[in-house]
Motif scaffolding. Sequence first.
Motif, PDB file in Angstrom:
ATOM      1  N   PHE A 138       5.465   8.036   2.045  1.00  0.00           N
ATOM      2  CA  PHE A 138       4.373   8.983   1.817  1.00  0.00           C
ATOM      3  C   PHE A 138       4.781  10.225   2.582  1.00  0.00           C
ATOM      4  O   PHE A 138       4.739  10.227   3.820  1.00  0.00           O
ATOM      5  N   PHE A 192       6.852   9.858   5.850  1.00  0.00           N
ATOM      6  CA  PHE A 192       6.517   8.582   6.485  1.00  0.00           C
ATOM      7  C   PHE A 192       7.011   7.400   5.633  1.00  0.00           C
ATOM      8  O   PHE A 192       6.707   7.307   4.454  1.00  0.00           O
ATOM      9  N   ALA A 230       6.616   3.950   4.545  1.00  0.00           N
ATOM     10  CA  ALA A 230       5.604   2.878   4.557  1.00  0.00           C
ATOM     11  C   ALA A 230       6.264   1.532   4.301  1.00  0.00           C
ATOM     12  O   ALA A 230       5.853   0.515   4.869  1.00  0.00           O
ATOM     13  N   PRO A 239       0.208  -6.146  11.570  1.00  0.00           N
ATOM     14  CA  PRO A 239      -0.741  -5.219  12.183  1.00  0.00           C
ATOM     15  C   PRO A 239      -1.126  -4.099  11.230  1.00  0.00           C
ATOM     16  O   PRO A 239      -0.433  -3.852  10.234  1.00  0.00           O
ATOM     17  N   SER A 240      -2.203  -3.441  11.569  1.00  0.00           N
ATOM     18  CA  SER A 240      -2.714  -2.339  10.760  1.00  0.00           C
ATOM     19  C   SER A 240      -1.644  -1.265  10.582  1.00  0.00           C
ATOM     20  O   SER A 240      -0.924  -0.928  11.524  1.00  0.00           O
ATOM     21  N   GLY A 241      -1.531  -0.767   9.357  1.00  0.00           N
ATOM     22  CA  GLY A 241      -0.572   0.310   9.093  1.00  0.00           C
ATOM     23  C   GLY A 241       0.846  -0.174   8.848  1.00  0.00           C
ATOM     24  O   GLY A 241       1.751   0.630   8.641  1.00  0.00           O
ATOM     25  N   GLY A 242       1.064  -1.481   8.852  1.00  0.00           N
ATOM     26  CA  GLY A 242       2.414  -2.025   8.698  1.00  0.00           C
ATOM     27  C   GLY A 242       2.968  -1.973   7.290  1.00  0.00           C
ATOM     28  O   GLY A 242       4.170  -2.153   7.081  1.00  0.00           O
ATOM     29  N   GLY A 243       2.096  -1.772   6.307  1.00  0.00           N
ATOM     30  CA  GLY A 243       2.564  -1.653   4.929  1.00  0.00           C
ATOM     31  C   GLY A 243       2.126  -2.775   3.992  1.00  0.00           C
ATOM     32  O   GLY A 243       2.554  -2.832   2.833  1.00  0.00           O
ATOM     33  N   LYS A 244       1.247  -3.665   4.465  1.00  0.00           N
ATOM     34  CA  LYS A 244       0.829  -4.811   3.649  1.00  0.00           C
ATOM     35  C   LYS A 244       0.142  -4.389   2.361  1.00  0.00           C
ATOM     36  O   LYS A 244       0.479  -4.848   1.275  1.00  0.00           O
ATOM     37  N   SER A 245      -0.854  -3.496   2.513  1.00  0.00           N
ATOM     38  CA  SER A 245      -1.607  -3.076   1.319  1.00  0.00           C
ATOM     39  C   SER A 245      -0.710  -2.315   0.357  1.00  0.00           C
ATOM     40  O   SER A 245      -0.841  -2.468  -0.861  1.00  0.00           O
ATOM     41  N   THR A 246       0.189  -1.514   0.910  1.00  0.00           N
ATOM     42  CA  THR A 246       1.089  -0.758   0.045  1.00  0.00           C
ATOM     43  C   THR A 246       1.940  -1.724  -0.785  1.00  0.00           C
ATOM     44  O   THR A 246       2.096  -1.546  -1.995  1.00  0.00           O
ATOM     45  N   GLU A 263      -7.506  -8.045   1.841  1.00  0.00           N
ATOM     46  CA  GLU A 263      -8.522  -8.321   2.868  1.00  0.00           C
ATOM     47  C   GLU A 263      -9.875  -8.608   2.202  1.00  0.00           C
ATOM     48  O   GLU A 263     -10.856  -7.928   2.500  1.00  0.00           O
ATOM     49  N   HIS A 316      -4.830  -9.110   8.490  1.00  0.00           N
ATOM     50  CA  HIS A 316      -4.214  -8.797   9.774  1.00  0.00           C
ATOM     51  C   HIS A 316      -4.620  -9.855  10.800  1.00  0.00           C
ATOM     52  O   HIS A 316      -4.328  -9.734  11.976  1.00  0.00           O
TER      53      HIS A 316
HETATM   54  N1  LIG Z   1      -1.731   7.288  -0.182  1.00  0.00           N
HETATM   55  C1  LIG Z   1      -1.216   7.414   1.038  1.00  0.00           C
HETATM   56  N2  LIG Z   1      -0.835   8.616   1.519  1.00  0.00           N
HETATM   57  C2  LIG Z   1      -0.279   8.747   2.743  1.00  0.00           C
HETATM   58  N3  LIG Z   1      -0.067   7.717   3.597  1.00  0.00           N
HETATM   59  C3  LIG Z   1      -0.436   6.502   3.174  1.00  0.00           C
HETATM   60  C4  LIG Z   1      -1.028   6.277   1.887  1.00  0.00           C
HETATM   61  N4  LIG Z   1      -1.269   4.955   1.767  1.00  0.00           N
HETATM   62  C5  LIG Z   1      -0.859   4.377   2.921  1.00  0.00           C
HETATM   63  N5  LIG Z   1      -0.345   5.296   3.757  1.00  0.00           N
HETATM   64  C6  LIG Z   1       0.228   5.034   5.092  1.00  0.00           C
HETATM   65  O1  LIG Z   1       1.194   4.028   4.975  1.00  0.00           O
HETATM   66  C7  LIG Z   1       1.111   3.098   6.067  1.00  0.00           C
HETATM   67  C8  LIG Z   1       0.951   1.705   5.554  1.00  0.00           C
HETATM   68  O2  LIG Z   1      -0.349   1.578   5.003  1.00  0.00           O
HETATM   69  P1  LIG Z   1      -0.894   0.212   4.452  1.00  0.00           P
HETATM   70  O3  LIG Z   1      -2.282   0.450   3.961  1.00  0.00           O
HETATM   71  O4  LIG Z   1       0.081  -0.367   3.501  1.00  0.00           O
HETATM   72  O5  LIG Z   1      -0.914  -0.664   5.773  1.00  0.00           O
HETATM   73  P2  LIG Z   1      -1.574  -2.067   6.024  1.00  0.00           P
HETATM   74  O6  LIG Z   1      -0.526  -2.890   6.667  1.00  0.00           O
HETATM   75  O7  LIG Z   1      -2.188  -2.587   4.786  1.00  0.00           O
HETATM   76  O8  LIG Z   1      -2.665  -1.689   7.082  1.00  0.00           O
HETATM   77  P3  LIG Z   1      -4.239  -2.051   7.145  1.00  0.00           P
HETATM   78  O9  LIG Z   1      -4.295  -3.465   7.615  1.00  0.00           O
HETATM   79  O10 LIG Z   1      -4.733  -1.076   8.171  1.00  0.00           O
HETATM   80  O11 LIG Z   1      -4.785  -1.821   5.781  1.00  0.00           O
HETATM   81  C9  LIG Z   1      -0.048   3.598   6.928  1.00  0.00           C
HETATM   82  O12 LIG Z   1       0.479   4.296   8.030  1.00  0.00           O
HETATM   83  C10 LIG Z   1      -0.839   4.508   6.032  1.00  0.00           C
HETATM   84  O13 LIG Z   1      -1.433   5.537   6.758  1.00  0.00           O
END
Ligand SMILES: Nc1ncnc2c1ncn2[C@@H]1O[C@H](COP(=O)(O)OP(=O)(O)OP(=O)(O)O)[C@@H](O)[C@H]1O
Length: 321
Positions: A12, A15, A17, A36-43, A158, A191
């Motif tokens: 992104f 960054f 991801a 952990p939060s922000g690690g990239g799971k949802s992506t 989640e 998480h």
């Molecule tokens: N559309 C987007 N634009 C910019 N950055 C993004 C976007 N989507 C996700 N990110 C960034 O990518 C990183 C991974 O996000 P992601 O949602 O995959 O994490 P996660 O492991 O699912 O965390 P959480 O448990 O907090 O949901 C984060 O730092 C987030 O800020």
Amino acid sequence: MSIDVRGVGKKFGDFVALDDVSVSIPTGQLTALLGPSGGGKSTLLRIIAGLETADTGTVSIEGRDATSLPAQKRNVGFVFQHYAAFKHLSVRKNVAFGLEIRKTPKDEVRRRVDELLALVHLTQFADRKPAQLSGGQRQRMALARALAVQPSVLLLDEPFGALDAKVRKELRDWLRRLHDEIPVTTVFVTHDQEEALEVADEIVVINEGRVEQVGSPDDLYDTPANPFVMGFLGPVTTLGDRLVRPHDVHVFTEPPSGLATVEGKVVRALRVGYEVRLEVEAAGSRTEVTLTRAEQRALGASGGSTVWLRPAPDARTLALV
Ligand SMILES: Nc1ncnc2c1ncn2[C@@H]1O[C@H](COP(=O)(O)OP(=O)(O)OP(=O)(O)O)[C@@H](O)[C@H]1O
């Protein structure tokens, strides 16, 4: 393998991801993406679903290359943390929605929806509107709706994250049982390590856009690949130059002969429910030891005592990096 992710990268802006992620998700199992939060799971989940496109790499679902297929052609069901139901439609109509837009015959819709409502224990609420359900009931409706069109893969981001601890726990047990009844390949993001350990057949640990380890809950807990996984899956403490779980530290009040130990002093003994946590200053650092109350009583170690520590013979320890 039901879902095969190969060399997936996603940025992104600047960054990163996801960084060269490869993982194979087995058919018919419940797999947790944990980290952990922000690690990239949802992506990663959204890339599997087709809601986000990867910059590099491929995704195949059930042996078919899905990398450039739109979400609606991937045959995946999706449930988010905050599930968006059709507010003006009854529970029954919400569950039936996907079948109706596919022009499924009316009799079959009714039969399938009845089955699904029974499965998620919502038969008696079939005619309510979503606003008249509790949070947990709404998430069960969301699952029934996602399952209605018989997806080959169910993706849950989640799904119970917004609910209180007790309801979360109930839904967790329920998801496990549901999955045993209908073993649809399911991937869920969490998480919460306890949730993953309790529910999943397989866990993929993701941190800072990379896969740290993949394995069964027991594999990951008993033989973590690195300090990150060990620390994320459960409590850890340092003993000399090793990482060890606090309940895997043996305590002696006399130096045992013939065994290598680390000498230390008990700084604090804290009772927490049925456990006693000893804080021991040993080899220049603090070691936390968890004992049962009976063990502590038998040992007689309390604040100020000199003790000798060593990892239990079968304990997994890792070198500190
Ligand atoms: N559309 C987007 N634009 C910019 N950055 C993004 C976007 N989507 C996700 N990110 C960034 O990518 C990183 C991974 O996000 P992601 O949602 O995959 O994490 P996660 O492991 O699912 O965390 P959480 O448990 O907090 O949901 C984060 O730092 C987030 O800020």
